[in-house]
Every structure is written in structure tokens, then in C-alpha cells.
Motif scaffolding. Structure first.
Motif, PDB file in Angstrom:
ATOM      1  N   ALA A   1     -43.050   2.020  23.529  1.00 52.80           N
ATOM      2  CA  ALA A   1     -42.859   1.573  24.913  1.00 52.80           C
ATOM      3  C   ALA A   1     -41.472   0.959  25.131  1.00 52.80           C
ATOM      4  CB  ALA A   1     -43.943   0.564  25.280  1.00 52.80           C
ATOM      5  N   ALA A   2     -40.529   1.262  24.246  1.00 51.15           N
ATOM      6  CA  ALA A   2     -39.174   0.692  24.387  1.00 51.15           C
ATOM      7  C   ALA A   2     -38.595   1.029  25.759  1.00 51.15           C
ATOM      8  CB  ALA A   2     -38.274   1.247  23.287  1.00 51.15           C
ATOM      9  N   PRO A   3     -38.036   0.025  26.447  1.00 53.69           N
ATOM     10  CA  PRO A   3     -37.533   0.230  27.814  1.00 53.69           C
ATOM     11  C   PRO A   3     -36.167   0.915  27.845  1.00 53.69           C
ATOM     12  CG  PRO A   3     -37.173  -2.037  27.157  1.00 53.69           C
ATOM     13  CD  PRO A   3     -37.906  -1.373  26.005  1.00 53.69           C
ATOM     14  N   VAL A   4     -36.120   2.155  27.399  1.00 55.65           N
ATOM     15  CA  VAL A   4     -34.864   2.889  27.261  1.00 55.65           C
ATOM     16  C   VAL A   4     -34.156   3.027  28.615  1.00 55.65           C
ATOM     17  CG1 VAL A   4     -33.838   5.102  26.631  1.00 55.65           C
ATOM     18  CG2 VAL A   4     -35.663   4.129  25.242  1.00 55.65           C
ATOM     19  N   LEU A   5     -34.897   3.462  29.622  1.00 57.04           N
ATOM     20  CA  LEU A   5     -34.298   3.700  30.943  1.00 57.04           C
ATOM     21  C   LEU A   5     -33.853   2.390  31.587  1.00 57.04           C
ATOM     22  CD1 LEU A   5     -33.689   6.219  32.536  1.00 57.04           C
ATOM     23  CD2 LEU A   5     -35.896   5.994  33.697  1.00 57.04           C
ATOM     24  N   LEU A   6     -34.635   1.347  31.413  1.00 59.82           N
ATOM     25  CA  LEU A   6     -34.281   0.028  31.949  1.00 59.82           C
ATOM     26  C   LEU A   6     -33.004  -0.486  31.281  1.00 59.82           C
ATOM     27  CD1 LEU A   6     -34.951  -2.520  33.616  1.00 59.82           C
ATOM     28  CD2 LEU A   6     -36.423  -3.263  31.733  1.00 59.82           C
ATOM     29  N   GLU A   7     -32.911  -0.347  29.981  1.00 58.65           N
ATOM     30  CA  GLU A   7     -31.716  -0.803  29.266  1.00 58.65           C
ATOM     31  C   GLU A   7     -30.494   0.032  29.638  1.00 58.65           C
ATOM     32  OE1 GLU A   7     -32.498  -1.010  25.088  1.00 58.65           O
ATOM     33  OE2 GLU A   7     -34.142  -2.447  25.334  1.00 58.65           O
ATOM     34  N   LEU A   8     -30.706   1.314  29.864  1.00 57.31           N
ATOM     35  CA  LEU A   8     -29.606   2.175  30.305  1.00 57.31           C
ATOM     36  C   LEU A   8     -29.092   1.718  31.666  1.00 57.31           C
ATOM     37  CD1 LEU A   8     -27.833   4.711  30.072  1.00 57.31           C
ATOM     38  CD2 LEU A   8     -29.731   6.033  31.032  1.00 57.31           C
ATOM     39  N   ALA A   9     -30.002   1.407  32.584  1.00 53.38           N
ATOM     40  CA  ALA A   9     -29.607   0.923  33.912  1.00 53.38           C
ATOM     41  C   ALA A   9     -28.801  -0.362  33.795  1.00 53.38           C
ATOM     42  CB  ALA A   9     -30.849   0.701  34.777  1.00 53.38           C
ATOM     43  N   ASN A  10     -29.255  -1.293  32.953  1.00 50.11           N
ATOM     44  CA  ASN A  10     -28.541  -2.554  32.765  1.00 50.11           C
ATOM     45  C   ASN A  10     -27.172  -2.327  32.118  1.00 50.11           C
ATOM     46  OD1 ASN A  10     -30.657  -4.030  33.850  1.00 50.11           O
ATOM     47  ND2 ASN A  10     -31.638  -4.355  31.855  1.00 50.11           N
ATOM     48  N   GLU A  11     -27.126  -1.359  31.211  1.00 48.86           N
ATOM     49  CA  GLU A  11     -25.879  -1.059  30.493  1.00 48.86           C
ATOM     50  C   GLU A  11     -24.792  -0.574  31.460  1.00 48.86           C
ATOM     51  OE1 GLU A  11     -24.177   2.162  27.232  1.00 48.86           O
ATOM     52  OE2 GLU A  11     -26.333   2.060  27.633  1.00 48.86           O
ATOM     53  N   VAL A  12     -25.172   0.224  32.453  1.00 51.87           N
ATOM     54  CA  VAL A  12     -24.181   0.787  33.384  1.00 51.87           C
ATOM     55  C   VAL A  12     -24.136   0.036  34.715  1.00 51.87           C
ATOM     56  CG1 VAL A  12     -24.337   3.074  32.336  1.00 51.87           C
ATOM     57  CG2 VAL A  12     -25.812   2.528  34.288  1.00 51.87           C
ATOM     58  N   ASP A  13     -24.809  -1.140  34.784  1.00 52.80           N
ATOM     59  CA  ASP A  13     -24.814  -1.965  35.997  1.00 52.80           C
ATOM     60  C   ASP A  13     -25.327  -1.213  37.219  1.00 52.80           C
ATOM     61  OD1 ASP A  13     -23.930  -4.351  34.900  1.00 52.80           O
ATOM     62  OD2 ASP A  13     -21.820  -3.797  35.078  1.00 52.80           O
ATOM     63  N   PHE A  14     -26.510  -0.636  37.075  1.00 58.17           N
ATOM     64  CA  PHE A  14     -27.117   0.079  38.188  1.00 58.17           C
ATOM     65  C   PHE A  14     -28.555  -0.403  38.359  1.00 58.17           C
ATOM     66  CE2 PHE A  14     -28.400   4.320  40.190  1.00 58.17           C
ATOM     67  CZ  PHE A  14     -27.743   4.039  41.384  1.00 58.17           C
ATOM     68  N   ALA A  15     -29.052  -0.364  39.580  1.00 59.64           N
ATOM     69  CA  ALA A  15     -30.415  -0.833  39.849  1.00 59.64           C
ATOM     70  C   ALA A  15     -31.435   0.005  39.077  1.00 59.64           C
ATOM     71  CB  ALA A  15     -30.705  -0.755  41.346  1.00 59.64           C
ATOM     72  N   PRO A  16     -32.342  -0.624  38.324  1.00 58.83           N
ATOM     73  CA  PRO A  16     -33.309   0.130  37.517  1.00 58.83           C
ATOM     74  C   PRO A  16     -34.142   1.127  38.318  1.00 58.83           C
ATOM     75  CG  PRO A  16     -33.286  -2.167  36.840  1.00 58.83           C
ATOM     76  CD  PRO A  16     -32.420  -2.079  38.057  1.00 58.83           C
ATOM     77  N   SER A  17     -34.591   0.731  39.509  1.00 53.48           N
ATOM     78  CA  SER A  17     -35.410   1.640  40.324  1.00 53.48           C
ATOM     79  C   SER A  17     -34.614   2.857  40.771  1.00 53.48           C
ATOM     80  CB  SER A  17     -35.960   0.913  41.557  1.00 53.48           C
ATOM     81  OG  SER A  17     -36.948  -0.017  41.180  1.00 53.48           O
ATOM     82  N   LEU A  18     -33.332   2.665  41.062  1.00 58.47           N
ATOM     83  CA  LEU A  18     -32.487   3.783  41.476  1.00 58.47           C
ATOM     84  C   LEU A  18     -32.169   4.694  40.292  1.00 58.47           C
ATOM     85  CD1 LEU A  18     -30.045   2.041  43.986  1.00 58.47           C
ATOM     86  CD2 LEU A  18     -32.257   3.124  44.412  1.00 58.47           C
ATOM     87  N   MET A  19     -32.034   4.088  39.110  1.00 55.72           N
ATOM     88  CA  MET A  19     -31.853   4.879  37.885  1.00 55.72           C
ATOM     89  C   MET A  19     -33.103   5.732  37.635  1.00 55.72           C
ATOM     90  SD  MET A  19     -30.094   5.823  35.263  1.00 55.72           S
ATOM     91  CE  MET A  19     -28.757   4.645  34.958  1.00 55.72           C
TER      92      MET A  19
END
Length: 296
Positions: free
Chosen positions: A94-112
Motif C-alpha cells: 500500500a506504499a503511497p507511490v502516487l502521493l509521494e510523486l505528487a509531493n515530489e513535483v509540488d503538484f496537488a495529489p488529487s490532480l496527479m
């Protein structure tokens, strides 16, 4: 709560140097303890949305979309662990890969999540999915045909402070709550009014929340209508509201009152003489025609 332009700029400047997380919101409250929590939360959300709008285009280039999609697909397929955020992923399904990617590129998680989901469905179906389908899957990720991606999307939506279906639902509920509150205050003052739904039934398209059937005076200004805004009135949002709503109301119904329940920049209250009054609460000094006649 009214803020001077200088006070507002100080808060906005602080927000420009922190990540848009719940931890940052706590830091904001600690830094500005004299300001109300609801005011700071509204400003926090508005400033973050401005930042996202400024960088929106770069996250929607074909190259960026493909990069984000491939990063997520690598995890879904569990075929490679080349990226740093995938190094420990096999130990935690359940690692939050997509959430961490969004944070990494400074983009809103829901939009990612929206970008990756749209690209995923496009590849699966061979056609561009409808916005209705995307919105439905973001609201209920269990509809997503891939369980791993569904979990990634879910983590993005529940951990997004400012965007996504959960936030939209909360904002809608808060807006409705303040409209109900305003209605109760009008009834308490025995003021006769038409609500937005009644006006729409009469065929009006753009309408304020309430039109007073008998005008009142507030701080020496005649008021024909009242609009409720469950947000902070900053320059950007207020100018948009003036253009899209308030001046239209003024043209059709006359002068009116806007209540920004979470405060506003006091310098924006500069159209009183032209017929648009700003307040951060329900006015206590309402003068009705009945009171005026009794005084004379």
C-alpha cells in the motif's frame, strides 16, 4: 475578521515558503496566533490554488503526463524498482507511490491522480475517457478496474488538503451551512426575502443568495440583496466575484451586501458609495423601513 493588505501579504509570504500540508497549516497557526483558524485555513487553501494554477501547464505536457504515468505503472506491474520512491515498495503493497510523486513535483495529489487515471483508462479503452467517468472514479475509486491503482488514487484524494472530491464535498457543505445560518438570521430579524431557489424558479439565471423584498439600510447604505461567501475575500477572488457576480446583481437588483464569513482584505471594501458593501458577519445595525417610520 478583516485584515489589512499588509497583514494579508505577510501571511501569503509565509505560505510561499512552506509545503501545502497539514503540518504547514499547524505552523501557520503558530506563526499567526491572533488570526482565526477558519480565516487562516481559507487563505491557506486560496494561496495553494493560486500556486497550482501557476504551474498547471507544466504538469499537463505530453512528456510530463507520460513520465507520471510510467512511474505509477512500474509500481502497478511490480516489474522494476528503479526510482527512489519505489525502492522499498515491495515490502509494503500500500506504499503511497502516487502521493509521494505528487509531493515530489509540488503538484496537488488529487490532480496527479486525475492525470494518471485518465492516461490509464485511455490506454485500456483506446479512447479518451469522459470527464463524467473520471469524476465518478475519483469519488469512488472502487470503480477503477485495477485495484492497485484504485488504492493509489484513494490515498491521493484523502490526503489532499485543497483539491479533490472530498474537499469539494466539505466546501459545498460549509457553503450551504452559512447560507442556512444567514437565512435564520434574516428570519430572526423578521426581514421578508426571496431565496436563490425561488428566484431561479421565476426565471432569473444569475441571482444572489437572498433578495430583500423590502430594502434595509446598513451603516447608512441601502441594501437590496445579500450574498453569502464562506471564504476569505482576497484580491484575486473578490475581483473575480465582482466581475462574474456582484456587478451583475447590482445592475439587476440595485445595491447589496456581501458577507465574507472568514474575513476579507479591508482595502477591498471600496465600492460602498457605488453600492456594494462588504462585511465579515451579519450586520447588527440594520435599519428597516418600519424602524425609520417609527423614528419620524
Amino acid at each position: 475578521m478583516k485584515l489589512s493588505k499588509a497583514q494579508y501579504d505577510e501571511i501569503a509570504q509565509f505560505l510561499g515558503h512552506v509545503q501545502p500540508t497539514r503540518q504547514s497549516l499547524r505552523k501557520l497557526k503558530e506563526r499567526f496566533p491572533s488570526q482565526s483558524q477558519s480565516t487562516l485555513l481559507s487563505i491557506f487553501s486560496q494561496e495553494y490554488q493560486k500556486q497550482i494554477k501557476r504551474t498547471h501547464a507544466k504538469h499537463h505536457t505530453a512528456e510530463a503526463i507520460e513520465t507520471y504515468y510510467q512511474s505509477c505503472i512500474k509500481y502497478i506491474n511490480k516489474s522494476t524498482k528503479t526510482s527512489w520512491y519505489l525502492s522499498g515498495v515491495m515490502k509494503n503493497a500500500a506504499a503511497p507511490v502516487l502521493l509521494e510523486l505528487a509531493n515530489e513535483v509540488d503538484f496537488a495529489p488529487s490532480l496527479m491522480a486525475r492525470i494518471v487515471l485518465e492516461r490509464f483508462l485511455q490506454e485500456q479503452e483506446g479512447t479518451i475517457p469522459s470527464k463524467t467517468l473520471i469524476n465518478s472514479m475519483l469519488r469512488d475509486p472502487s470503480q477503477i478496474p485495477d485495484g492497485v491503482l484504485a488504492n493509489q488514487v484513494y490515498q491521493c484524494t484523502v490526503n489532499d488538503c485543497c483539491y479533490g472530491p472530498l474537499v469539494d464535498c466539505i466546501k459545498h457543505a460549509i457553503g450551504h451551512e452559512h447560507e442556512v445560518l444567514l437565512r435564520e438570521m434574516l428570519l430572526e430579524k423578521n426581514l421578508s426575502f426571496l431565496a436563490e431557489e425561488q428566484l431561479r424558479a421565476k426565471g432569473y439565471d444569475k441571482t444572489p443568495d437572498f433578495i430583500l423584498e423590502v430594502p434595509v439600510a446598513v451603516e447608512g447604505h441601502i441594501i437590496h440583496w445579500i450574498e453569502s461567501k464562506a471564504s476569505f475575500g482576497d484580491e484575486c477572488s473578490h475581483q473575480a466575484y465582482l466581475h462574474d457576480q456582484f456587478w451583475s446583481y447590482w445592475n439587476r437588483f440595485g445595491p447589496g451586501l456581501v458577507i465574507y464569513w472568514y474575513g476579507f482584505i479591508e482595502e477591498l471594501d471600496c465600492h460602498r458609495e457605488r453600492g456594494i458593501l462588504l462585511k465579515d458577519c451579519f450586520p447588527t445595525d440594520i435599519v428597516t423601513l418600519r424602524h425609520s417610520m417609527a423614528q419620524h
